[in-house]
Design a protein around this motif. Structure first.
Motif, PDB file in Angstrom:
ATOM      1  N   GLY A 174      -7.297   6.294   5.585  1.00 41.60           N
ATOM      2  CA  GLY A 174      -5.981   6.493   6.202  1.00 41.60           C
ATOM      3  C   GLY A 174      -5.844   5.799   7.544  1.00 41.60           C
ATOM      4  N   ALA A 175      -6.532   4.666   7.726  1.00 41.11           N
ATOM      5  CA  ALA A 175      -6.435   3.917   8.984  1.00 41.11           C
ATOM      6  C   ALA A 175      -6.653   2.436   8.675  1.00 41.11           C
ATOM      7  CB  ALA A 175      -7.507   4.384   9.954  1.00 41.11           C
TER       8      ALA A 175
ATOM      9  N   ASN B 203       6.458   3.243  12.461  1.00 37.44           N
ATOM     10  CA  ASN B 203       5.974   4.515  11.891  1.00 37.44           C
ATOM     11  C   ASN B 203       4.772   4.323  10.967  1.00 37.44           C
ATOM     12  OD1 ASN B 203       7.203   3.111   9.891  1.00 37.44           O
ATOM     13  ND2 ASN B 203       8.144   4.896   8.906  1.00 37.44           N
ATOM     14  N   TYR B 204       4.001   3.258  11.186  1.00 36.49           N
ATOM     15  CA  TYR B 204       2.997   2.948  10.166  1.00 36.49           C
ATOM     16  C   TYR B 204       1.934   4.034  10.020  1.00 36.49           C
ATOM     17  CZ  TYR B 204      -0.689   1.190  13.376  1.00 36.49           C
ATOM     18  OH  TYR B 204      -1.667   1.079  14.311  1.00 36.49           O
ATOM     19  N   ASN B 205       1.673   4.762  11.107  1.00 37.24           N
ATOM     20  CA  ASN B 205       0.663   5.830  10.995  1.00 37.24           C
ATOM     21  C   ASN B 205       1.118   6.958  10.076  1.00 37.24           C
ATOM     22  OD1 ASN B 205      -1.787   5.256  12.258  1.00 37.24           O
ATOM     23  ND2 ASN B 205      -0.677   5.173  14.221  1.00 37.24           N
TER      24      ASN B 205
ATOM     25  N   LEU C 110       0.838  -1.208   0.000  1.00 36.70           N
ATOM     26  CA  LEU C 110       0.000   0.000   0.000  1.00 36.70           C
ATOM     27  C   LEU C 110       0.873   1.258   0.000  1.00 36.70           C
ATOM     28  CD1 LEU C 110      -2.820  -1.123   2.471  1.00 36.70           C
ATOM     29  CD2 LEU C 110      -3.054  -0.688   0.017  1.00 36.70           C
ATOM     30  N   LEU C 111       1.988   1.182   0.721  1.00 36.17           N
ATOM     31  CA  LEU C 111       2.908   2.314   0.711  1.00 36.17           C
ATOM     32  C   LEU C 111       3.446   2.534  -0.709  1.00 36.17           C
ATOM     33  CD1 LEU C 111       4.468   4.457   2.273  1.00 36.17           C
ATOM     34  CD2 LEU C 111       6.194   2.722   2.827  1.00 36.17           C
ATOM     35  N   ALA C 112       3.743   1.442  -1.389  1.00 35.19           N
ATOM     36  CA  ALA C 112       4.223   1.538  -2.778  1.00 35.19           C
ATOM     37  C   ALA C 112       3.161   2.229  -3.641  1.00 35.19           C
ATOM     38  CB  ALA C 112       4.520   0.146  -3.333  1.00 35.19           C
ATOM     39  N   HIS C 113       1.906   1.883  -3.394  1.00 24.80           N
ATOM     40  CA  HIS C 113       0.801   2.521  -4.133  1.00 24.80           C
ATOM     41  C   HIS C 113       0.796   4.035  -3.881  1.00 24.80           C
ATOM     42  CE1 HIS C 113      -3.333   3.869  -4.866  1.00 24.80           C
ATOM     43  NE2 HIS C 113      -3.399   4.181  -3.585  1.00 24.80           N
ATOM     44  N   GLY C 114       0.874   4.419  -2.614  1.00 23.97           N
ATOM     45  CA  GLY C 114       0.822   5.847  -2.258  1.00 23.97           C
ATOM     46  C   GLY C 114       2.007   6.613  -2.833  1.00 23.97           C
TER      47      GLY C 114
END
Ligand code: FCB
Length: 440
Positions: A256-257, A273-275, A198-202
Motif C-alpha cells: 500500500g505504498a 489523493n494518491y495515498n 493499479l486503482l482499476a485493479h483495486g
C-alpha cells in the motif's frame, strides 16, 4: 540437445498451462467486436498491421482448446476482450461476444482444463481515447463495471481471475516509451497511468467480489535489473530502474505504498489523493501472477526529467526479440515475492517463453530446439524453487499459438504451435511434442 524430461519431477498438483490474449489471437473482424486502441495504433504507427484476423481463434477456438488438452496441460490462461463484449458503449453488450466466451469457457471445462481468465490484456475500447484512456480515473470506474459484468455473466465458470496484465506495459511502455498503444511519450501521462491502472485493479477486486467470491490476482511482469558495474552511480540507476519497473507495482499492491526512490522522481505527477487510492490498490489478493522473460543491464544516464538511466543488452544468448536468456531472474523474483512481500501468497508463473525464428520445413515440421532449451532452463529454476519450499503453483508457457506480437506484428513467433496466417492452419512444433511426451 535439450529435452523436457525434468517435467516428471514436478508434483502432480503443479499446474501446467499455456497463455494467450484476446487481441493477439481472436481476430477482431469476427463476431461483432468493436475497435480498440490497438486498431488505431496499428493504423497510425504499424503500417496498418493489426489484429483484425490474428489467428482467427474466434472461429478456431475448439481446435485450439483440443491442442491444449493434447499437450497434457491442465489450464488455459486467456483474456476477455472489452471491445468484443462492449463494442459501442458501456451499456449495451454484444450478444455474439457473450456467446463466444460462453462457448469458450464451456469448451475449456468440457476438456477438464482450468480457465485462468484475465480481465484486461491491453485492448482498451477506442471510445476511451476521448477521455484520455487510463490517464483518466473515470476509466477505472468503467473497468470496475466491466469486471462486475464479467463476473455476473461468467463467474460460475471459473474460480481464479486476474484483473490486469502487466501494468508496467500499460503505463510506462505505452505512455512514456511510446512503444505500445496509445503510443504517448510523456512522463506525466505515464505516471497517471501507473497509478490509475493499479486503482482499476483495486476497484475491480471489489466489483468482482460484490457479485460473488472469486480468487482474484494480478499479473506483473518483472524484469531483472543488472547494474552495468559496481560504480555507485550505476548501482543507484539500477535501483531507480527496479523501483519504476518492478517495485512500483508490487509495493503498491502488497504494501500500500510506492517505493521512495521512484517517488522522488515521480510523485509530482501523482494525483493529490494518491495515498487514499493506495488503500484500494492494496485490497488483498489471493494469488500473484509473474510474467518473466529477460533482464536489462542498467547504466547511469543523466536526464532532465530525473529518469537517470538507460538500458542495454548483455552478451548472453538471445531470443528472436533480442532478449537475453537469463533464467536465474525467474527464481530471483519468485523468492523476492515470497520473502519481501507475502510469504503466504501462491505464485503462478503466468507467462514465460521465447520468440524463435521458426521455419516450417518441407516435410511440415517445425524444429524449435532453442525453445525446448529455453523452457528447460526456466523450468529448472522453478523446480529448484519448489525443492526449496517456495509456493510456486503453476507455469504457463507463452504462448499456445504464434500470434500478433503487438508492435512487431506477425514477425515474431512465440507459439508452441506454428500458425500459417493465411490459411489459419495450426502445426504443432517440436517443443509442443516435447511437452506432451512427458506430460501425457
Ligand atoms: C508479454 C505480454 C504478452 C506477449 C509477451 C511476449 O509482455 O503480456 O502479450 O506479448 O510479452
Amino acid at each position: 540437445m535439450s529435452n523436457l524430461s525434468l517435467l516428471k519431477n514436478f508434483p502432480s498438483s503443479f499446474i501446467f498451462g499455456t497463455a494467450t490474449s484476446s487481441y493477439q489471437i481472436e481476430g477482431n473482424k469476427y463476431g461483432g467486436c468493436g475497435k480498440s486502441i490497438w486498431d488505431e495504433f496499428a493504423q497510425r504507427k504499424l503500417d496498418g498491421i493489426d489484429g483484425l484476423n490474428a489467428c482467427n481463434h474466434y472461429e478456431y477456438f475448439e481446435e485450439d482448446i483440443k491442442l491444449i488438452k493434447n499437450l497434457g496441460f491442465k489450464a488455459y490462461r486467456f483474456s476477455f476482450s472489452w471491445p468484443r463484449l462492449f463494442p459501442e458503449n458501456n451499456h449495451n453488450f454484444n450478444k455474439e461476444g457473450v456467446d463466444f466466451y460462453q462457448r469458450l469457457l464451456n469448451k475449456i471445462l468440457e476438456h477438464d482444463l482450468e480457465p485462468f481468465p484475465t480481465l484486461y490484456h491491453w485492448d482498451l475500447p477506442i471510445r476511451f481515447s476521448d477521455i484520455e484512456g487510463w490517464e483518466n480515473s473515470d476509466t477505472c470506474k468503467h473497468f470496475a463495471d466491466f469486471s462486475y459484468f464479467v463476473s455476473h455473466q461468467f463467474g460460475d465458470l471459473f474460480e481464479k481471475i486476474a484483473t490486469i496484465n502487466e501494468p508496467w506495459c500499460v503505463s510506462w511502455l505505452s505512455h512514456y516509451l511510446g512503444e505500445h498503444a496509445p503510443g504517448k511519450k510523456s512522463l506525466e501521462s505515464a505516471v497517471s497511468t501507473m497509478h490509475n491502472i493499479l486503482l482499476a485493479h483495486g476497484m475491480a477486486i471489489e466489483a468482482l467480489n460484490s457479485n460473488r467470491s472469486h480468487q482474484v490476482g494480478i499479473v506483473l511482469n518483472n524484469q531483472y535489473a543488472e547494474s552495468f558495474d559496481q560504480k555507485r552511480e550505476n548501482l543507484n540507476a539500477t535501483k531507480l530502474f527496479d523501483s519504476i519497473h518492478n517495485r512500483w507495482f508490487s509495493d503498491a499492491i502488497f504494501k500500500g505504498a510506492y517505493p521512495e526512490i521512484a517517488l522522488s522522481v515521480l510523485e509530482k505527477y501523482l494525483p493529490k489523493n494518491y495515498n487514499h487510492d493506495l488503500k484500494i490498490i492494496s485490497n488483498p489478493i489471493d494469488w500473484i501472477g509473474l510474467n518473466y522473460y529477460t533482464r536489462s543491464i542498467v547504466k547511469f544516464d543523466e536526464s532532465e526529467n530525473g529518469i537517470n538511466y538507460k538500458t542495454q543488452r548483455g552478451s548472453l544468448k538471445k531470443t528472436d526479440m533480442d532478449w537475453e536468456y537469463y533464467p536465474e531472474g525467474l527464481s530471483y523474483f519468485i523468492k523476492r515475492i515470497h520473502k519481501e512481500y507475502n510469504d503466504q501468497i501462491p505464485i503462478y508463473v503466468t507467462e514465460n517463453g521465447m520468440a524463435n525464428d521458426d521455419k516450417l520445413s518441407s516435410n511440415g515440421e517445425v524444429n524449435d530446439e532453442n525453445r525446448i532449451e529455453f523452457f528447460n532452463l526456466h523450468l529448472k529454476e522453478i523446480l529448484n524453487c519448489l525443492n526449496e519450499g517456495f509456493p510456486v503453483k503453476g507455469y504457463f508457457a507463452w504462448s499456445l499459438l504464434d500470434n500478433y506480437e503487438w508492435a512487431f506484428g506477425y514477425s515474431k513467433r512465440f507459439g508452441l504451435v506454428y500458425v500459417d496466417f493465411d490459411s489459419f492452419k495450426r502445426i504443432p512444433k517440436k517443443s509442443y511434442y516435447e511437452f506432451s511426451k512427458h506430460l501425457l
